[in-house]
Design an enzyme around this catalytic site. Structure first.
Site, PDB file in Angstrom:
ATOM      1  N   ARG A  68      -0.252  18.327  -6.528  1.00  0.00           N
ATOM      2  CA  ARG A  68       0.403  17.112  -7.031  1.00  0.00           C
ATOM      3  C   ARG A  68       1.831  17.010  -6.477  1.00  0.00           C
ATOM      4  O   ARG A  68       2.388  15.932  -6.353  1.00  0.00           O
ATOM      5  CB  ARG A  68       0.402  17.068  -8.569  1.00  0.00           C
ATOM      6  N   TYR A 121       1.020 -10.087  -1.708  1.00  0.00           N
ATOM      7  CA  TYR A 121      -0.347  -9.652  -1.983  1.00  0.00           C
ATOM      8  C   TYR A 121      -0.702  -9.937  -3.455  1.00  0.00           C
ATOM      9  O   TYR A 121       0.147  -9.781  -4.338  1.00  0.00           O
ATOM     10  CB  TYR A 121      -0.418  -8.160  -1.663  1.00  0.00           C
ATOM     11  N   ASP A 204       7.324  -4.858   2.533  1.00  0.00           N
ATOM     12  CA  ASP A 204       5.906  -4.519   2.684  1.00  0.00           C
ATOM     13  C   ASP A 204       5.526  -4.859   4.123  1.00  0.00           C
ATOM     14  O   ASP A 204       5.450  -6.029   4.509  1.00  0.00           O
ATOM     15  CB  ASP A 204       5.055  -5.316   1.679  1.00  0.00           C
ATOM     16  N   LYS A 229      -5.092  -0.359   5.020  1.00  0.00           N
ATOM     17  CA  LYS A 229      -5.329  -1.393   6.026  1.00  0.00           C
ATOM     18  C   LYS A 229      -5.220  -0.794   7.434  1.00  0.00           C
ATOM     19  O   LYS A 229      -5.999   0.060   7.773  1.00  0.00           O
ATOM     20  CB  LYS A 229      -4.375  -2.556   5.775  1.00  0.00           C
TER      21      LYS A 229
HETATM   22  C1  LIG Z   1      -3.875  -4.384   0.281  1.00  0.00           C
HETATM   23  C2  LIG Z   1      -2.446  -4.660   0.178  1.00  0.00           C
HETATM   24  C3  LIG Z   1      -1.661  -4.064  -0.819  1.00  0.00           C
HETATM   25  C4  LIG Z   1      -2.251  -3.169  -1.882  1.00  0.00           C
HETATM   26  O1  LIG Z   1      -2.715  -1.970  -1.317  1.00  0.00           O
HETATM   27  P1  LIG Z   1      -3.911  -1.084  -1.922  1.00  0.00           P
HETATM   28  O2  LIG Z   1      -4.014   0.038  -0.927  1.00  0.00           O
HETATM   29  O3  LIG Z   1      -5.120  -1.933  -2.001  1.00  0.00           O
HETATM   30  O4  LIG Z   1      -3.465  -0.627  -3.262  1.00  0.00           O
HETATM   31  C5  LIG Z   1      -0.312  -4.336  -0.810  1.00  0.00           C
HETATM   32  N1  LIG Z   1       0.246  -5.145   0.101  1.00  0.00           N
HETATM   33  C6  LIG Z   1      -0.480  -5.739   1.063  1.00  0.00           C
HETATM   34  C7  LIG Z   1       0.186  -6.623   2.057  1.00  0.00           C
HETATM   35  C8  LIG Z   1      -1.846  -5.520   1.132  1.00  0.00           C
HETATM   36  O5  LIG Z   1      -2.564  -6.134   2.071  1.00  0.00           O
END
Ligand SMILES: *Cc1c(COP(=O)(O)O)cnc(C)c1O
Length: 416
Positions: A68, A121, A204, A229
C-alpha cells in the site's frame, strides 16, 4: 546518463537492473503485499523515510515495506512516467478518478474552493458538482471561451474574496475537444496568490499526454491522467496518475497511503509493458485519426466536426493549439445529420469500431456522449458545451485507416 536519452528510448531500461534480478530482461511481477526487512535497523530506517521523519541521504533508494506504501512495480512505473512529462516524480492510483479525488482532498479542505474549466469527464463533473458541495467545498466553473478577466470577476464575486485552493482543467475538454490556455491558468493561479499561498494548478492531460502535451512546461503544477486510456492503451487495465514536483507528489502519496488507492502490482506491471509502445501507438493513432477526420469533414451526413487538426486561423483555439499541443491526437467528435435516432442507427451499424466508452486504446471505439459518458451533466451545461443528441465521439485505434473509413461509410449508408 539517462537524461541525454528520449523517454521512448528509456521505457525498456530506466530504473531497472537485470543483473539484480537473475538477468531478467523485464521487471518481474512483484505480487507481494509485504516485504521482509534484512534487519530491524533496516526496517526502522525504511519507516523513517516513509513517514517523513528524516530526509533521504544522497542516492538512497526507498526500501520496500508494504504494497500500500510502495512496491517495485509501482515504483518503476512511476519513475518511467515522470520522464515523459519532465516531472520530478509521479504517483500512480487505482484509477483516474482515484487520482482526481485524492488530488482534490489533498489540496482542498472544507470551506475551500475549487475553480474548474468545463467541460470535464463525466465522472469528474459528478464528483465536483454533486460530491464536493456535501463536503462544504465551493465549486466555480469557467468555459474554454471565457477570458481571464471574466474568470477572475466570476470567481471573486462568487467567493466573497476567498481564493480557490485548486484550479483544475481538462485539456482538451471531453467530448468537444476544446482547449484551455495553460499559461492563462497559470496567470489565474498567480493572480489569486494570497499571503504566500498560490492555488495548485492541475491539468487532466489524458487526451493528448504524455506524448503530445506537457502541461508542466507551461506552468501547471500537476499533470494528471486516466492511465486507463492512452497510457494503458490496451483496454485491459484501470489506472490513474499524477506527475509533478517531489513536494506535491509526496503530499499526494501520503494521502494515497491512507485512502489506500495506490495502483496494484499487476496493473503497474501491465503499464510498464504499455509505456514501451506509448509513443508509437499515439503517433500511429493520430495519423489514422487525421485520415478519418478528413473523410468525415467532407461527408454530407456530417453537420459539424470537432477535431484539433481543423482549427481555423481565425479561431482563438488555434493559437493555443500551436503553443501547447504537439499533435491533434486521435479523438474526433462529430454531429451526424438528424438526431438521436440517426446517431444510434449509425452506432448500431458501425463495424470494426466497438460501441463502448473509454478511449485511447489499440481498438477504435465509438459512443454517444449525451446519453452515455455525459448523461449526468446538467442539460443546461450540455447545451452550452454542444453535447447534443447528434454528437458521436470516436477514439481512433491502430486498425488500417482506410478500413475504418470503409466501416464508417457502411454505417452512413445504413442510416441515409
Ligand atoms: C476516463 C477519464 C477519467 C477517469 O478515469 P478512470 O481511469 O476511468 O477512473 C478522467 N479524465 C478523463 C479525461 C478521462 O477520459
Amino acid at each position: 546518463m539517462d537524461n541525454i536519452f528520449h523517454p521512448e528510448s528509456l521505457m525498456m531500461s530506466h530504473g531497472f537492473h537485470a543483473a539484480d534480478h537473475q538477468g531478467a530482461i523485464k521487471c518481474p511481477l512483484f505480487q507481494n503485499s509485504t516485504f521482509a526487512f534484512r534487519t530491524a535497523e533496516a526496517g526502522k530506517s525504511f519507516f523513517e523515510l516513509a513517514y517523513g521523519l528524516r530526509q533521504k541521504v544522497e542516492g538512497e533508494e526507498t526500501g520496500m515495506i508494504y504494497s500500500r506504501l510502495n512496491n517495485p512495480n509501482l515504483d518503476l512505473v512511476e519513475k518511467r512516467l515522470a520522464l515523459w512529462d519532465g516531472g520530478e516524480e509521479a504517483a500512480f492510483f487505482a484509477s483516474g478518478m482515484a487520482a482526481i479525488s485524492t488530488l482534490v482532498f489533498t489540496f482542498l479542505k472544507p470551506g475551500d474552493c475549487l475553480l474548474y474549466g468545463a467541460p470535464v469527464y463525466g465522472g469528474t463533473d459528478h464528483f465536483f458538482n454533486y460530491v464536493l458541495p456535501s463536503f462544504n467545498i465551493d465549486v466555480i466553473k469557467f468555459n474554454a471561451s471565457d477570458s481571464f478577466e471574466t474568470i477572475v470577476k466570476r470567481t471573486e464575486s462568487a467567493n466573497h474574496g476567498k481564493i480557490p485552493g485548486l484550479i483544475y482543467t481538462e485539456i482538451p475538454g471531453n467530448p468537444t475537444i476544446s482547449l484551455v490556455d495553460i499559461d492563462m491558468c497559470k496567470q489565474l493561479a498567480n493572480h489569486f496568490e494570497k499571503d504566500g499561498k498560490r492555488p495548485i494548478l492541475a491539468v487532466d492531460n489524458t487526451f493528448l499526454g504524455p506524448v503530445f502535451q506537457h502541461p508542466l512546461k507551461f506552468g501547471a503544477d500537476i499533470s494528471l491522467y486516466s492511465a486507463t486510456k492512452f497510457i494503458g492503451g490496451h483496454s485491459d487495465v484501470i489506472a490513474g496518475a499524477c506527475v509533478g514536483n517531489s513536494n506535491l507528489i509526496g503530499q499526494l502519496k501520503c494521502m494515497r497511503t491512507f485512502f489506500g488507492c495506490m495502483l496494484d502490482p499487476h496493473s503497474s506491471w501491465l503499464i510498464l509493458r504499455s509505456l514501451e509502445t506509448l509513443k508509437i501507438r499515439m503517433e500511429q493513432q493520430a495519423l489514422n485519426a487525421r485520415k478519418v477526420a478528413e473523410y468525415l469533414q467532407k461527408h454530407p451526413a456530417v453537420d459539424k466536426i470537432h477535431y484539433l487538426g481543423f482549427l481555423k486561423d481565425s479561431d482563438s483555439q488555434k493559437a493555443i493549439f500551436e503553443k501547447q499541443c504537439l499533435s491533434a491526437g486521435s479523438m474526433i467528435s462529430f454531429e451526424i445529420k438528424g438526431g438521436e435516432k440517426e446517431a444510434f442507427l449509425f452506432l448500431n451499424n458501425l463495424k470494426l469500431f466497438k460501441l463502448a466508452v473509454s478511449l485511447g486504446s489499440t481498438e477504435s471505439l465509438a459512443e454517444h456522449p449525451a446519453t452515455m459518458t455525459h448523461v449526468d451533466v446538467s442539460a443546461e451545461d450540455r447545451e452550452m458545451l454542444g453535447i447534443n443528441e447528434k454528437l458521436i465521439r470516436l477514439s481512433i485505434g491502430l486498425e488500417d485507416a482506410d478500413d475504418l473509413i470503409k466501416a464508417i461509410e457502411h454505417a452512413f449508408n445504413k442510416v441515409f
